[in-house]
Enzyme design. Structure first.
Site, short mmCIF file in Angstrom:
data_model
loop_
_atom_site.label_atom_id
_atom_site.label_comp_id
_atom_site.label_asym_id
_atom_site.label_seq_id
_atom_site.Cartn_x
_atom_site.Cartn_y
_atom_site.Cartn_z
N ARG B 325 3.16 2.54 -33.06
CA ARG B 325 2.09 3.18 -33.84
C ARG B 325 2.29 2.97 -35.34
NH1 ARG B 325 -2.35 6.99 -33.32
NH2 ARG B 325 -2.26 6.91 -31.07
N GLU B 730 -3.48 15.08 -36.49
CA GLU B 730 -2.62 14.18 -37.25
C GLU B 730 -3.25 13.54 -38.48
OE1 GLU B 730 -2.06 12.19 -33.48
OE2 GLU B 730 0.08 12.08 -33.89
#
Lengths: 212, 778
Positions: B325, B730
């Site tokens: 990621r 997030e």
């Protein structure tokens, strides 16, 4: 029973020197049994405290923190254990109207004291104005620091009213001003990891405003 | 039946998109919201403590636990050999993470044995009495040490590549290369880890666990006990914060508590002390980013090459997907015509790092933004100008492909940035700051506007599924259960709003219940910001099934077309008849209509081929931008954040109050990560920042002095998500990159903005001061 030198010890010193001093300091707690030199030290003491307007008599290990006494002996679990060494503020309660980290003080030091926990401030349906303001402004996310934040906030407003200066008070001889800078500084012993500080401040400022 | 029409209320209390307060608000403020440590303990509950290694890397030569066993109150001492099933809790099946170390320890603080005693104090004291003889082995705790000593990996690295980065670099008018260190972060959830295991009959065990991933705790407890998943029930009503730290890290405590509970036939509670929690649980990964970029005189990027080396700790845990990621976000909002990104998930002799809000994305993005900053200082331009020159293009243009070959089709970053640029008066303030700095000797200011583009979906495609269980009882009250967990983010409130909206009832009609593996199985972690997207849709699907049955029943009983049956506030309208919801449900029950449904959802469209580094791993992107202004003291390095303006995209918000709280909280947490939160290991490999006394997270006084936060109210998700909303957990975390870059500008002012200060993160006052000193010498 207690030597003068022990009586002169301050509370922080008591914490450091732990068992012996906290037992023999008669003013702090009544030892469960009388002791003579060389006899085994009593491990437990009886303490009588007025918690949320109710008198409680408990027998605790002398090393029991006020936090553990509240949570584990009195089942008042609204007061939270975050770090257990006085750095996070989740365990804040009020003793004789002043806030204190209940993990950093021994239960036996509070013989006869009046203690207010989050449960004593108000309950769902009958909330203290500070509790209601925290609901109105979403002054929390996970909620774990919230009881400590609220107890601290209530006491902060009293401290300012009483003229107790803080680190950011520019003139310590004058009355501390009721400013957001003052409130933020004074609330900095209560960590909120969710970062709900804006809403917490809004709640406190609202209560401070309506009382001013 | 329609006699109650005159008392009809035209609205319900909390439909979707309303700013409803958190479902537990009244309990949180009164201290009556129970966390696991607040629940009454079963009679005879025992307590656990860990015996931990005091070596970073060593063979265990001998272990004498006799003094531990005979200590007062001790009931049992458990070692790895006592694990009845597999001594393994590696979440990705690599068998590299034992419950309790056997034969060898690989980090300072690794659990070697567990003590079960009548009280927590007795267990903790006894744990100190072990005599363990070690034979030390070489250890590496830092990324740089590991790189110089074989660079062992804990899992397979990833490469993302498009075009020819080397050729484009060679052909670029300008090139820059550099390195950046990005520190890790401790979660510091206010409620530490905890597990309470209660033994049942046969091989059954129930575990209350403070976890974001009950299904994984269930699997791990079963794996460690050697029993099937159907013997293990895992429950959690709420957590006192998670932030990713309770995605896999709950497994160890739950497994030990469950093993001891089954062996001793007594309940076992395991709540580690804060220092032990911080020592033995994983953190955000630290990275060393090495980058090289080629660009033209206008600042337009031609090529980017970057390597992301991460401190993963002794085992893989989630380091594979975390480092993946990081690469997925190294582009942030910028088009790289030629790109080659590589990850290096390094094995270190430290606690195994894990998920943390953003899951590697923030580190990837910080690296990408450093490249923008480098170009801006090299060309003497405002970094915002470089940003705008490199944004992904409009859909259909030749500037939409990400390094993983997914086109960016829902791009709104330019609009967000333009609006914020104007509303925050960025350009004028930047000019004023440059003027101020020219005259100010000691105090210097900085300002930065940074964007965020964050991909939403688990990159492990199979995780993008969710279930919900909805019952409507005879009295019309509704029971809601789903696979998501509540950690303060307001997920339970949002999903309850979805149900209230679907049935057109007040939110008070919906009872929100504790997450349990017994009601909704095979759930995914509440992570990747996906909680509302997945569980909201699953609850919506359950409501749809029940409503379809109710509509069929009403159409038949009242003799109307199904099209003439509608759920309206507090009622069902059947033709011209208005029936109160509860009365209608009672009649449906009498007619034997099934009033319960299991809902299910899986995210459409996504696919990902990791070996090729190609696919569409994200369903959509969430966007945002922030402007931060700071002041630094160039004599001490101390600083303050004076003002922050944020504009953030949550699509059509399910609950604007909760979403705004998430944006503010994420920003503050991100600011802590990049400024004051510093993890520090000594030469013995011992973590010395293992308590809030030495590890500084943001306080009320650290919040920006002026903090203007707005949601982009015009935004709607281009994809048909629940209510066209977007994930919020997030993405706003990375808005805090603007603070780091504003500090950087303040530092750069001491050398007339001629050099990129290359401030590493966290930019502690010490680092700021060192950067000031370094630049003064240039």
């Amino acid at each position: 029973m207690a030597s003068p030198i022990h009586l002169e010890l301050s509370r922080p010193q008591l914490l450091i020197s732990s068992v012996v001093t906290s037992v023999v300091t008669g003013t702090a707690a009544e030892a469960a049994t009388a002791q003579s030199p060389g006899a085994e030290m009593p491990q437990n003491s009886k303490v009588s405290m007025i918690v949320n307007d109710e008198r409680h008599e408990i027998e605790v290990d002398n090393r029991t923190s006020l936090l553990d006494a509240l949570r584990e002996h009195l089942r008042l679990t609204g007061t939270k254990k975050g770090c257990d060494h006085g750095q996070c503020g989740a365990c804040t309660v009020m003793v004789e109207g002043r806030r204190i980290n209940s993990c950093l003080t021994l239960a036996v030091m509070h013989q006869g004291d009046e203690i207010t926990t989050i449960e004593g401030l108000g309950e769902p349906g009958n909330l203290h104005p500070m509790q209601a303001a925290f609901v109105k402004h979403d002054g929390f996310q996970c909620g774990y620091c919230t009881p400590g934040q609220i107890c601290s906030a209530v006491a902060v407003l009293e401290e300012i009213k009483a003229g107790i200066p803080s680190h950011v008070t520019s003139d310590i001889t004058a009355a501390a001003p009721l400013t957001t800078t003052e409130i933020r500084e004074r609330m900095s012993g209560n960590i909120c990891r969710c970062g709900a500080y804006s809403n917490i401040m809004d709640a406190i400022v609202e209560v401070a405003g309506t009382r001013a | 039946m329609d006699k109650s029409a005159f008392e009809e209320r035209k609205t319900i209390s909390a439909p979707m998109h309303a700013s409803l307060r958190h479902d537990s608000a009244h309990k949180h403020v009164a201290g009556s919201a129970d966390y696991i440590d607040d629940m009454p303990e079963p009679e005879g509950t025992l307590h656990a403590a860990l015996g931990m290694s005091d070596r970073a890397h060593a063979e265990i030569v001998s272990m004498d636990l006799s003094a531990v066993r005979t200590a007062p109150g001790v009931v049992w001492v458990m070692t790895g050999a006592d694990v009845p099933g597999h001594n393994d809790i590696s979440p990705t099946g690599r068998h590299d993470e034992p419950v309790l170390a056997e034969g060898r320890v690989e980090f300072h603080g690794q659990p070697v044995f567990a003590v079960i005693a009548e009280s927590r104090e007795a267990a903790r004291k006894a744990a100190r009495l072990a005599k363990i003889e070690y034979r030390d082995l070489p250890h590496w705790t830092e990324v740089t040490d590991t790189l110089e000593n074989g660079a062992t990996l804990v899992t397979d690295p990833l490469t993302l590549s498009r075009g020819d980065a080397d050729a484009a670099l060679a052909a670029s008018p300008r090139t820059i290369s550099g390195e950046m260190r990005i520190g890790g972060q401790d979660h510091f959830y206010l409620e530490g880890h905890i597990a309470l295991a209660i033994p049942g009959e046969d091989d059954d065990v129930t575990v209350w666990s403070s976890t974001q991933h009950p299904s994984e705790v269930q699997h791990m407890v079963g794996h460690a006990l050697g029993v099937p998943s159907n013997a293990v029930t895992v429950q959690v009503r709420r957590m006192g914060g998670g932030f990713g730290g309770k995605e896999t890290q709950s497994n160890q405590f739950a497994a030990i508590a469950a093993i001891a509970a089954k062996k001793l036939k007594r309940a076992v509670k395991f709540r580690p002390d804060r220092d032990e929690d911080m020592t033995t649980t994983g953190k955000r990964h630290d990275f060393l980013v090495a980058y090289e970029t080629g660009f033209d005189e206008e600042g337009r990027i031609q090529a980017v090459k970057a390597n992301y080396a991460a401190r993963c700790g002794f085992s893989s845990d989630l380091s594979g997907p975390v480092t993946d990621r990081a690469l997925f976000h190294a582009d942030n909002a910028y088009f790289y015509p030629n790109v080659r990104l590589t990850s290096q998930p390094l094995k270190t002799n430290t606690v195994s790092n894990t998920a943390f809000r953003g899951f590697g994305g923030p580190q990837g993005m910080v690296g990408g933004e450093r490249i923008i900053e480098e170009i801006a200082y090299a060309l003497g331009k405002d970094p915002l100008e470089i940003r705008k020159a490199n944004f992904y293009g409009e859909p259909g243009s030749d500037r939409v492909l990400t390094p993983y070959h997914q086109p960016v089709e829902d791009n709104i970053v330019a609009r967000i940035v333009d609006e914020l640029d104007h509303s925050s008066d960025y350009k004028a303030r930047r000019r004023a700051i440059i003027d101020f700095n020219a005259k100010s000797r000691v105090i210097r200011k900085g300002i930065a506007l940074t964007p965020v583009k964050f991909g939403i979906s688990f990159t492990a495609t199979w995780y993008n599924q969710a279930g919900a269980l909805v019952h409507v009882y005879q009295d019309g009250s509704i029971h809601l259960n789903h696979g998501g967990t509540e950690m303060g983010q307001g997920l339970f409130t949002k999903v309850a709003q979805v149900l209230a909206d679907a049935f057109q009832v007040d939110i008070a009609t919906v009872k929100i219940t504790a997450t349990t593996t017994a009601k909704v199985p095979n759930t995914s972690a509440t992570a990747a910001s996906s909680g509302s997207d997945l569980n909201g849709m699953a609850a919506f699907d359950a409501a749809r099934q029940i409503k379809e049955r109710l509509v069929a029943f009403a159409a038949e009983k009242w003799g109307v077309s199904p099209d003439d049956v509608a759920f309206v506030p507090h009622h069902v309208r059947i033709g011209e008849t208005l029936v109160p919801f509860a009365d209608f449900i009672k009649q449906a029950y009498m007619a034997r209509v099934q009033l319960s449904a299991a809902g299910f959802y899986k995210t459409p469209k996504i696919h990902w081929d990791r070996a090729k580094g190609m696919g569409s791993p994200f369903y959509y992107f969430a966007y945002g931008a922030a402007v931060s202004e700071v002041s630094i003291d160039t004599l001490t390095g101390e600083y303050q954040v004076d003002r922050v303006d944020i504009l953030h995209d949550v699509g059509r918000s399910l609950n604007p109050a909760i979403d705004k709280g998430q944006v503010e909280g994420a920003f503050v947490q991100g600011m802590g990560w990049l400024t004051t939160e510093e993890l520090w290991w000594d030469d013995k490999g011992r973590l010395r920042t293992h308590a809030p006394s030495t590890y500084k997270i943001p306080l009320a006084s650290d919040r920006p002095k002026i903090f203007n936060v707005r949601l982009a109210e015009w935004s709607e998700n281009a994809e048909p998500t629940i209510g066209r909303s977007k994930a919020v957990g997030e993405p706003p975390f990375m808005l805090a990159i603007s603070v780091l870059e504003a500090l950087s500008m303040a530092v750069a002012s001491v050398a007339d903005y001629r050099h990129c200060p290359r401030l590493d993160a966290p930019a502690t006052p010490e680092r700021v001061l060192m950067a000031v000193e370094r630049l003064r010498g240039m």
